[in-house]
Design a protein around this motif. Structure first.
Motif, short mmCIF file in Angstrom:
data_model
loop_
_atom_site.label_atom_id
_atom_site.label_comp_id
_atom_site.label_asym_id
_atom_site.label_seq_id
_atom_site.Cartn_x
_atom_site.Cartn_y
_atom_site.Cartn_z
N PHE A 29 46.44 64.71 31.53
CA PHE A 29 47.12 64.58 32.82
C PHE A 29 46.36 63.67 33.78
CE2 PHE A 29 49.09 68.47 31.25
CZ PHE A 29 50.41 68.28 31.61
N ARG A 30 45.18 63.23 33.41
CA ARG A 30 44.43 62.33 34.29
C ARG A 30 45.18 61.02 34.50
NH1 ARG A 30 39.12 60.73 30.97
NH2 ARG A 30 39.36 62.86 30.20
N VAL A 31 45.98 60.62 33.52
CA VAL A 31 46.71 59.37 33.68
C VAL A 31 47.76 59.46 34.77
CG1 VAL A 31 46.31 58.73 31.27
CG2 VAL A 31 48.36 60.01 31.87
N LEU A 32 48.20 60.68 35.12
CA LEU A 32 49.18 60.83 36.18
C LEU A 32 48.60 60.54 37.55
CD1 LEU A 32 51.02 64.08 35.01
CD2 LEU A 32 51.68 61.70 34.62
N ARG A 33 47.29 60.44 37.65
CA ARG A 33 46.68 60.10 38.94
C ARG A 33 46.99 58.68 39.35
NH1 ARG A 33 41.43 60.82 36.87
NH2 ARG A 33 40.51 60.02 38.74
#
Length: 346
Positions: A136-140
């Motif tokens: 979910f880090r890519v959603l940042r």
């Protein structure tokens, strides 16, 4: 924003086999041995085997650690100084930050204290779950919406088009359900093809969106007919709400573009506006920002009919010039706004 992109780039590089090293080269092991680790057999999933038997390059680990420390400090300060903490916790960007920070510190703590835990039978499952959460880090990357006008326009257009998007979803579900049932019945006599209606739903969705993976396709003449109707009706039904969504995007874009032009004109133009050729009273001239020829108050009679007769005839419409509406600022202190006189002049 630069650190967000660096963090995402380091995650992508860590998935390359060339950017991964053995467990002994990890910066978190401090010389601990890995001889007692659980051996991964060759019949297990290759991706999981690569993640468990190797670690990212030390350079990538240092970059990831620096980004993790920065985002943790930034999150703590943001939470401390925020006056609406409950609203902050309900924000989707805050949830994305939590889903990145907590698993990352958990993995780091386990790596430092007990580096061989992930190679145990219980640790493998937990490791896979934590790695899935860290994705979910890519959603940042959605943080760019706050700083980029184009992304904000896209966000506002999608937000205002939610009724049309829900209608599009209804159309897709409607067509998928119908044609999944039809293709299942049409291919009932074909062996090893569309074993269930759920496989038909997947095929109908891929056909309507004109993707056509080719993993499932009809093999009978009746299936060809159903597939043809599914493709044609899918294109028609899906394309119906799309122009409305596009028009909303164009409306927001034109609004932003016109605001930019008006701001540039206001900043660059200091030329006084020409005087309009309209007869206005002294009171109106003194209370508005429109310069123009004045009419003495003694010349204005008390009755409306006399006022119309005594006032000069307004010029013809084709010769009338009015300043742009965004340049006119009418400021009237009293409640009487002289609407009647303005209408008469116009």
């Amino acid at each position: 924003m630069i650190l967000v992109m660096i963090s995402i780039l380091s995650f992508f590089c860590a998935t390359l086999e060339e950017c991964r090293v053995s467990l002994d080269e990890s910066i978190y092991r401090f010389g601990s041995t890995t001889n007692t680790t659980h051996e991964i057999t060759s019949d297990e999933i290759p991706k999981i085997k690569k993640l468990l038997n190797t670690v990212p390059h030390p350079v990538l680990q240092i970059i990831e650690l620096a980004c993790l420390i920065f985002f943790t400090v930034e999150f703590v300060f943001r939470f401390v100084v925020c006056p609406w903490k409950l609203r902050l916790l309900k924000n989707i960007t805050t949830l994305i930050d939590i889903l990145y920070i907590l698993p990352a510190w958990t993995v780091l703590f386990v790596e430092v204290t007990h580096g061989t835990f992930w190679h145990t039978k219980n640790g493998v499952t937990l490791f896979i779950v934590i790695e899935a959460i860290e994705i979910f880090r890519v959603l940042r990357i959605f943080r760019f919406i706050k700083h980029h006008q184009g992304l904000r326009i896209l966000y506002l257009a999608i937000k205002s088009s939610m009724p049309e998007l829900s209608l599009l979803l209804v159309f897709v579900v409607f067509n998928t359900t119908i044609f999944a049932s039809f293709i299942y019945c049409a291919e009932a006599f074909t062996p090893d093809n569309f074993d269930s209606a759920f496989h038909g739903m997947w095929w109908a969705l891929i056909t309507m969106t004109t993707v056509g993976y080719g993993d499932m396709y009809p093999k009978s003449w009746l299936g060809y007919i159903v597939g043809s109707f599914c493709a044609v009706l899918g294109i028609i039904m899906i394309q119906m709400p799309v122009p409305i969504i596009v028009s909303n995007f164009h409306a927001y874009y034109r609004l932003r573009f016109s605001n930019d032009i008006n701001e540039r004109k206001e900043d660059s133009s200091n030329v006084e506006l020409p005087k309009p050729v309209l007869p206005f009273e002294d009171v109106y001239n003194s209370q508005t920002s429109i310069p123009g020829p004045s009419v003495k108050s003694s010349e204005v009679s008390s009755s409306p009919s006399e006022s119309r007769s005594s006032s000069p005839e307004p010029p013809t419409r084709n010769r009338m010039w009015l300043p742009p509406i965004n340049k006119v600022s009418v400021v009237v202190d009293s409640k009487h706004t002289l609407e009647t006189e303005i209408e008469e002049c116009l």
